[in-house]
Design a protein around this motif. Structure first.
Motif, PDB file in Angstrom:
ATOM      1  N   ALA A   1      12.597 -16.298   0.500  1.00 37.30           N
ATOM      2  CA  ALA A   1      11.787 -17.069   1.443  1.00 37.30           C
ATOM      3  C   ALA A   1      12.651 -17.977   2.308  1.00 37.30           C
ATOM      4  O   ALA A   1      12.378 -18.167   3.498  1.00 37.30           O
ATOM      5  N   PHE A   2      13.720 -18.536   1.718  1.00 38.76           N
ATOM      6  CA  PHE A   2      14.549 -19.517   2.425  1.00 38.76           C
ATOM      7  C   PHE A   2      15.633 -18.862   3.279  1.00 38.76           C
ATOM      8  O   PHE A   2      15.870 -19.271   4.423  1.00 38.76           O
TER       9      PHE A   2
ATOM     10  N   GLU B   1       5.373 -16.072   3.471  1.00 41.55           N
ATOM     11  CA  GLU B   1       6.690 -16.619   3.130  1.00 41.55           C
ATOM     12  C   GLU B   1       7.769 -15.546   3.143  1.00 41.55           C
ATOM     13  O   GLU B   1       8.933 -15.831   3.432  1.00 41.55           O
ATOM     14  N   LEU B   2       7.395 -14.313   2.822  1.00 41.07           N
ATOM     15  CA  LEU B   2       8.381 -13.252   2.638  1.00 41.07           C
ATOM     16  C   LEU B   2       8.398 -12.248   3.784  1.00 41.07           C
ATOM     17  O   LEU B   2       9.048 -11.208   3.671  1.00 41.07           O
ATOM     18  N   LYS B   3       7.750 -12.579   4.882  1.00 45.43           N
ATOM     19  CA  LYS B   3       7.678 -11.623   5.992  1.00 45.43           C
ATOM     20  C   LYS B   3       9.039 -11.365   6.624  1.00 45.43           C
ATOM     21  O   LYS B   3       9.243 -10.334   7.276  1.00 45.43           O
ATOM     22  N   GLY B   4      10.007 -12.274   6.437  1.00 48.97           N
ATOM     23  CA  GLY B   4      11.345 -12.081   6.982  1.00 48.97           C
ATOM     24  C   GLY B   4      12.273 -11.282   6.100  1.00 48.97           C
ATOM     25  O   GLY B   4      13.406 -10.971   6.493  1.00 48.97           O
TER      26      GLY B   4
ATOM     27  N   LEU C   1       2.736  -5.537 -10.640  1.00 48.40           N
ATOM     28  CA  LEU C   1       3.127  -4.467  -9.719  1.00 48.40           C
ATOM     29  C   LEU C   1       2.107  -4.303  -8.604  1.00 48.40           C
ATOM     30  O   LEU C   1       2.474  -3.987  -7.464  1.00 48.40           O
ATOM     31  N   ALA C   2       0.831  -4.514  -8.915  1.00 46.35           N
ATOM     32  CA  ALA C   2      -0.194  -4.417  -7.869  1.00 46.35           C
ATOM     33  C   ALA C   2       0.027  -5.468  -6.790  1.00 46.35           C
ATOM     34  O   ALA C   2      -0.060  -5.172  -5.591  1.00 46.35           O
ATOM     35  N   ARG C   3       0.352  -6.684  -7.195  1.00 49.33           N
ATOM     36  CA  ARG C   3       0.571  -7.732  -6.185  1.00 49.33           C
ATOM     37  C   ARG C   3       1.906  -7.548  -5.475  1.00 49.33           C
ATOM     38  O   ARG C   3       2.051  -7.940  -4.308  1.00 49.33           O
ATOM     39  N   ALA C   4       2.887  -6.950  -6.149  1.00 54.33           N
ATOM     40  CA  ALA C   4       4.171  -6.698  -5.493  1.00 54.33           C
ATOM     41  C   ALA C   4       3.975  -5.854  -4.242  1.00 54.33           C
ATOM     42  O   ALA C   4       4.658  -6.063  -3.227  1.00 54.33           O
ATOM     43  N   HIS C   5       3.060  -4.907  -4.277  1.00 52.58           N
ATOM     44  CA  HIS C   5       2.796  -4.064  -3.110  1.00 52.58           C
ATOM     45  C   HIS C   5       2.227  -4.882  -1.956  1.00 52.58           C
ATOM     46  O   HIS C   5       2.436  -4.533  -0.788  1.00 52.58           O
ATOM     47  N   GLN C   6       1.529  -5.953  -2.258  1.00 54.21           N
ATOM     48  CA  GLN C   6       0.984  -6.814  -1.214  1.00 54.21           C
ATOM     49  C   GLN C   6       2.005  -7.827  -0.715  1.00 54.21           C
ATOM     50  O   GLN C   6       1.932  -8.281   0.434  1.00 54.21           O
TER      51      GLN C   6
ATOM     52  N   PHE D   1       5.776  -7.872  -1.017  1.00 58.25           N
ATOM     53  CA  PHE D   1       7.114  -7.583  -0.516  1.00 58.25           C
ATOM     54  C   PHE D   1       7.058  -6.561   0.613  1.00 58.25           C
ATOM     55  O   PHE D   1       6.653  -5.413   0.393  1.00 58.25           O
ATOM     56  N   PRO D   2       7.488  -6.941   1.811  1.00 60.70           N
ATOM     57  CA  PRO D   2       7.365  -6.043   2.969  1.00 60.70           C
ATOM     58  C   PRO D   2       8.240  -4.804   2.882  1.00 60.70           C
ATOM     59  O   PRO D   2       7.953  -3.799   3.545  1.00 60.70           O
ATOM     60  N   THR D   3       9.294  -4.852   2.096  1.00 58.84           N
ATOM     61  CA  THR D   3      10.201  -3.693   1.978  1.00 58.84           C
ATOM     62  C   THR D   3      10.275  -3.236   0.521  1.00 58.84           C
ATOM     63  O   THR D   3      11.333  -2.864   0.028  1.00 58.84           O
ATOM     64  N   LEU D   4       9.132  -3.251  -0.156  1.00 58.08           N
ATOM     65  CA  LEU D   4       9.098  -2.785  -1.537  1.00 58.08           C
ATOM     66  C   LEU D   4       9.461  -1.303  -1.575  1.00 58.08           C
ATOM     67  O   LEU D   4       8.806  -0.469  -0.969  1.00 58.08           O
ATOM     68  N   ALA D   5      10.540  -1.002  -2.271  1.00 56.20           N
ATOM     69  CA  ALA D   5      11.034   0.369  -2.324  1.00 56.20           C
ATOM     70  C   ALA D   5      10.549   1.112  -3.560  1.00 56.20           C
ATOM     71  O   ALA D   5      10.339   2.325  -3.522  1.00 56.20           O
TER      72      ALA D   5
END
Length: 291
Positions: free
Chosen positions: A137-138, A222-225, A247-252, A254-258
């Motif tokens: 985030a920072f 916060e994590l859009k960058g 894991l369900a919330r991780a998909h929401q 992290f924008p680059t969840l691999a």
């Protein structure tokens, strides 16, 4: 601010445990200290010089030696910097940054500066996962690839289940320590028990002034960058951060969840066996080395 430790004798006990876990390592490591805005921070460094740099953050009431013991196979392929988290390790400054903003991210950014690492792969375990997310985030540009293992700061488990299975047993053990009460506490925390982890946790519970603050949950804004590819691993019987919910919330989040993976028959602390250590390190290595 209350000290993280219950006196000098408590610190001595924790330092002895640090040495014991470090002595278990078969690969040489060196100690480094770097200055940050929150105080001096200790780092254990190992692995081939010139190999891809990896920064590892351990969980609460642990240390760099603890996490390196569980991820030691990474030292064959990476230059690993295991950081002793301030307020959660006896090896670093006795300071407790806020868990409701990005202070831990600022601290970790200072650590990277002190290690002369402009960018690195980052691996965060439990509380260390929360810190890794705060760095994302920072200063997201400082992360090459991000691995989160049962991270705090993504979801919360049931308050009642957390109290009955972890909180109450912990309180009873601290009030009147016994082997039976320690077993009741670790039963819902450790997937496997060995000669190190359960006795260590017993001493840690008696040595730390418990940090009962709950880390803030991250938000997508916060994590859009964050541009770093991200791997999230959850545990299916984790009381603190239930794996499927995580894991369900991780998909929401992290924008680059691999990739994600649910560790089956696994509590918050994964197996402390050589077989699992090799598997986990291979899983992480494959992700970090992917083009």
């Amino acid at each position: 601010m209350t000290s993280a430790f219950r006196g000098e004798q408590a610190k001595t006990v924790l330092l002895q445990w640090f040495d014991r876990f470090r002595d278990r390592l078969e690969v040489p490591t060196e100690s480094r200290r770097v200055k940050t805005r929150f105080g001096d921070t200790h780092v254990l460094v190992g692995g081939p010089e010139g190999a891809p740099p990896v920064v590892v953050l351990h969980g609460a009431m642990a240390s760099s030696a603890h996490v390196l013991r569980e991820l030691e196979p990474l030292l064959a392929r990476f230059r690993v910097h295991a950081v002793d988290v301030i307020g959660q390790s006896v090896k670093s400054a006795d300071a407790r940054p806020s868990v409701s903003n990005n202070e831990y991210g600022e601290w970790l950014s200072d650590v990277l500066d002190g290690l002369s690492l402009q960018r690195a792969h980052v691996i965060g375990v439990s509380w260390g996962g929360f810190i890794s997310i705060r760095l994302a985030a920072f200063a997201p540009e400082r992360i090459d690839r991000l691995v989160l293992l049962v991270p705090a700061g993504v979801v919360k488990g049931s308050s009642w289940e957390g109290f009955t299975k972890l909180g109450l047993p912990m309180m009873l053990y601290r009030l009147s320590p016994s082997e039976q009460r320690l077993k009741a506490f670790v039963r819902h925390l450790l997937t496997t028990t060995d000669d190190d982890w359960a006795p260590y946790l017993g001493d840690a519970l008696r040595s730390y002034n418990m940090d009962m603050r709950v880390p803030a949950l991250a938000t997508p804004d916060e994590l859009k960058g964050l541009k770093a590819p991200t791997l999230v691993l959850g545990a299916d019987t984790d009381v603190s951060f239930p794996g499927q919910k995580l894991l369900a919330r991780a998909h929401q989040l992290f924008p680059t969840l691999a990739d994600t993976e649910l560790l089956e028959n696994c509590r918050h602390c994964p197996p402390t066996t050589d077989t699992f250590r090799r598997w986990l390190s291979e899983r992480i290595s494959g992700f970090l080395l992917a083009s």
